[in-house]
Every structure is written in C-alpha cells, then in structure tokens.
Enzyme design. Structure first.
Site, mmCIF file in Angstrom:
data_model
loop_
_atom_site.group_PDB
_atom_site.id
_atom_site.type_symbol
_atom_site.label_atom_id
_atom_site.label_comp_id
_atom_site.label_asym_id
_atom_site.label_seq_id
_atom_site.Cartn_x
_atom_site.Cartn_y
_atom_site.Cartn_z
ATOM 1 N N SER A 6 0.830 -1.317 0.033
ATOM 2 C CA SER A 6 0.054 0.010 0.107
ATOM 3 C C SER A 6 0.933 1.163 0.094
ATOM 4 O O SER A 6 1.593 1.483 0.844
ATOM 5 C CB SER A 6 -0.867 -0.120 1.165
ATOM 6 O OG SER A 6 -1.438 1.401 1.280
ATOM 7 N N HIS A 31 -0.886 -1.033 -4.463
ATOM 8 C CA HIS A 31 -2.404 -0.839 -3.666
ATOM 9 C C HIS A 31 -2.298 0.557 -3.306
ATOM 10 O O HIS A 31 -1.663 1.218 -2.610
ATOM 11 C CB HIS A 31 -2.532 -1.567 -2.608
ATOM 12 C CG HIS A 31 -3.836 -1.576 -1.851
ATOM 13 N ND1 HIS A 31 -4.789 -2.342 -2.206
ATOM 14 C CD2 HIS A 31 -4.456 -0.829 -0.778
ATOM 15 C CE1 HIS A 31 -5.691 -2.295 -1.465
ATOM 16 N NE2 HIS A 31 -5.701 -1.326 -0.511
ATOM 17 N N ASP A 33 -4.698 3.479 -1.627
ATOM 18 C CA ASP A 33 -5.701 3.691 -0.688
ATOM 19 C C ASP A 33 -6.411 5.023 -0.936
ATOM 20 O O ASP A 33 -5.864 6.191 -0.573
ATOM 21 C CB ASP A 33 -5.273 3.514 0.628
ATOM 22 C CG ASP A 33 -5.190 1.915 0.881
ATOM 23 O OD1 ASP A 33 -5.941 1.275 0.798
ATOM 24 O OD2 ASP A 33 -3.981 1.883 1.526
ATOM 25 N N MET A 35 -8.935 7.813 0.068
ATOM 26 C CA MET A 35 -9.931 8.086 1.449
ATOM 27 C C MET A 35 -10.290 9.332 1.294
ATOM 28 O O MET A 35 -9.751 10.410 0.914
ATOM 29 C CB MET A 35 -9.159 7.851 2.633
ATOM 30 C CG MET A 35 -8.561 6.477 2.803
ATOM 31 S SD MET A 35 -7.855 6.461 4.515
ATOM 32 C CE MET A 35 -6.705 4.781 4.050
ATOM 33 N N HIS A 64 -8.077 1.332 -4.227
ATOM 34 C CA HIS A 64 -9.016 0.923 -3.152
ATOM 35 C C HIS A 64 -9.965 2.192 -2.857
ATOM 36 O O HIS A 64 -9.154 2.946 -2.418
ATOM 37 C CB HIS A 64 -8.506 0.325 -1.961
ATOM 38 C CG HIS A 64 -9.401 -0.089 -0.898
ATOM 39 N ND1 HIS A 64 -8.675 -0.456 0.351
ATOM 40 C CD2 HIS A 64 -10.588 -0.135 -0.682
ATOM 41 C CE1 HIS A 64 -9.606 -0.597 1.256
ATOM 42 N NE2 HIS A 64 -10.698 -0.640 0.801
ATOM 43 N N MET A 66 -12.089 3.980 -0.781
ATOM 44 C CA MET A 66 -12.752 4.295 0.292
ATOM 45 C C MET A 66 -13.492 5.641 0.443
ATOM 46 O O MET A 66 -13.329 6.615 1.144
ATOM 47 C CB MET A 66 -11.850 4.431 1.524
ATOM 48 C CG MET A 66 -11.362 2.651 1.863
ATOM 49 S SD MET A 66 -9.903 2.711 2.779
ATOM 50 C CE MET A 66 -8.481 2.950 1.563
ATOM 51 N N MET A 135 -11.691 -6.484 4.555
ATOM 52 C CA MET A 135 -10.860 -6.049 5.398
ATOM 53 C C MET A 135 -10.666 -6.691 6.642
ATOM 54 O O MET A 135 -11.462 -7.341 7.204
ATOM 55 C CB MET A 135 -11.628 -4.532 5.707
ATOM 56 C CG MET A 135 -11.963 -3.712 4.678
ATOM 57 S SD MET A 135 -10.435 -3.217 3.498
ATOM 58 C CE MET A 135 -9.291 -2.424 5.027
ATOM 59 N N ASP A 174 -6.758 -6.936 3.360
ATOM 60 C CA ASP A 174 -6.124 -5.950 3.544
ATOM 61 C C ASP A 174 -6.486 -5.156 4.872
ATOM 62 O O ASP A 174 -7.450 -5.059 5.490
ATOM 63 C CB ASP A 174 -6.893 -4.723 2.489
ATOM 64 C CG ASP A 174 -6.322 -3.305 2.723
ATOM 65 O OD1 ASP A 174 -5.330 -3.236 3.218
ATOM 66 O OD2 ASP A 174 -6.850 -2.703 1.981
#
Ligand code: DX5
Ligand code: ZN
Length: 239
Positions: A6, A31, A33, A35, A64, A66, A135, A174
């Site tokens: 990540s 990966h 992330d 957010m 990913h 979020m 998760m 993850d």
C-alpha cells in the site's frame, strides 16, 4: 500469493524512487488507498496523484476506493491510470451496476466489505466481480492490528463464492497483514495480500517480499490465484 504493497506507507516525499525500488524488488502490484474523509475518517489522495506516478511505473494499480458514491469518479480514476477499481459495498446504492460499469471501461472490478458488514449479498454480486476484498481492520489508517474474526469471514466468503460457481474469484485481504499472520490468512482462503506498514517499514524490499512469499510457499496452487497472476498493466492504446 500476490503481495500488493500500500503506497500510503511508502516515503511520500520520493515516490518515483519508491516505485522503482518496488519493481526492482520483484513486486508486481501497487495498492492505492483513496480516502475521502467521509466514508472513512481520513483523507489521502486522488486521481491527480495516480496520473502523476503512472508514467513512472508498470505496476498493476489496484485502487481501493474508500469514498462515498464511488460511481461518480470511475472515469477520473480510469483516465488517471487505474487497472482495477475496488468499491465498498457500504458506500454504493447499487454495487452491481457500478461493478458492471467498471468492467465496461475495461478495468478489473473489485468489491470490498468492512469487518462488520454481512457478505451474504455476494451471492448476487459475484457475477460482476473480478476480485473480492475483505478488510482485516476497520478502514481509515495503516498500522492497525488484524482483527481475528476476519479468518472466519474469509472462510465464509470462499464458501459463498464456491456456492455461486465463482470459486476462481480471487480474494484480497487488506489491513494488519504481516509475515507472521500471512500463512493463517492464506490458509483461510486469501490469494492477494495488501501490506502497508509491515512492508514499507522493512528494507530492503526484496528481502521483505521474500519473507511474505516464504510464509505462503507451502500452499497448493489455486485457480483463483493463477487468474490474478495473469492480470497485468495494459499497455496504452497506440494511436
Ligand atoms: C486501511 C487501508 C489499508 C492500509 C494497510 O484503511 O485500506 O490498505 O493502508 O496498512 P497496514 O498494512 O499498515 O494495515
Ligand atoms: Zn486498502
């Protein structure tokens, strides 16, 4: 096993150097992330950062999301250089439609479930899904400890996928993953592991990647893992 480090835990002040160190170490996936400060209580980065690093890397970008209502931003992430878009089941009113839209754009589609979310809807969503993400922590921050109840959930997800004829769908796990729990997570049914702090905190990266791989080397081959191993960064279309 596929390891997807990540980026959030990399040295963000020298991303290009980090990306080439990953490729030199034999890493194949990255990966990312994303957010939004609403779906999770943290804000990271978005399409501009992916666009900026894309020319410097041939890694498979596993993005990913979020974020609330991810369907609004699919084209932005595709245009920035994502290879796979993973949305959260909790954040979208019609995940099946959004998953199909991701595939229609030529990307791999993924669906993520938080630790507290029931996964029985998988039965109906599996046909539009290239990868399932479970998760191991409540999303929002790296460096948290893996929640032990996730083991049962991975086993339950594997059984549900098999019951719907989707046994070759890869499962990614993850959050809180490290070499010490890799064998148990893989034995429960994972194929792809994400690691942030437990990977980037330990140089050199080739030795760290080997530590994760060694922990899973006793496991027999699996069709789901073989399938994910075939996913590659698509070369840009020539004009
Ligand atoms: C959690 C993120 C994870 C996280 C992983 O909200 O989705 O990808 O950055 O970090 P570690 O491996 O440190 O838990
Ligand atoms: Zn993540």
């Amino acid at each position: 096993m596929i390891l997807s480090p990540s980026l959030l835990s990399a040295d963000l002040s020298c991303l290009v150097a980090e990306l080439s160190a990953l490729e030199d170490a034999g890493v194949r996936w990255l990966h990312l992330d994303i957010m939004d400060g609403s779906f999770v209580p943290n804000i990271t980065f978005g399409p501009p950062l992916i666009r900026a690093i894309r020319p410097h890397s041939r890694l498979f970008f596993d993005v990913h999301l979020m974020i609330e209502y991810p369907a609004r931003y699919l084209h932005d992430f595709r245009d920035a250089g994502a290879d796979m878009l993973v949305l959260h089941a909790e954040a979208d009113r019609n995940p099946r439609r959004t998953l199909a839209a991701i595939r229609d754009m030529g990307l791999k589609s993924g669906l993520a479930f938080n630790p507290g979310t029931d996964i029985s809807s998988l039965r109906w969503l599996a046909p539009d899904l290239d990868m399932l993400l479970l998760m191991g922590v409540n999303p929002g921050f790296s460096g948290q400890s893996f929640l032990p109840e996730a083991y049962d959930k991975i086993r339950a997800a594997r059984a549900l996928l098999a019951a719907t004829g989707a046994q070759d769908t890869p499962v990614q796990v993850d959050g809180g993953v490290c070499p010490e729990n890799t064998a148990a997570i893989m034995e429960a049914g994972a194929d792809i592991l994400v690691s942030g702090s437990a990977f980037f905190g330990h140089k050199p990266y080739d030795a760290r990647l080997a530590a994760f791989m060694r922990a899973a080397e006793h496991l027999p081959p699996r069709p789901a893992l073989d399938k994910a191993c075939g996913w590659r960064r698509e070369p840009p279309a020539s004009c």
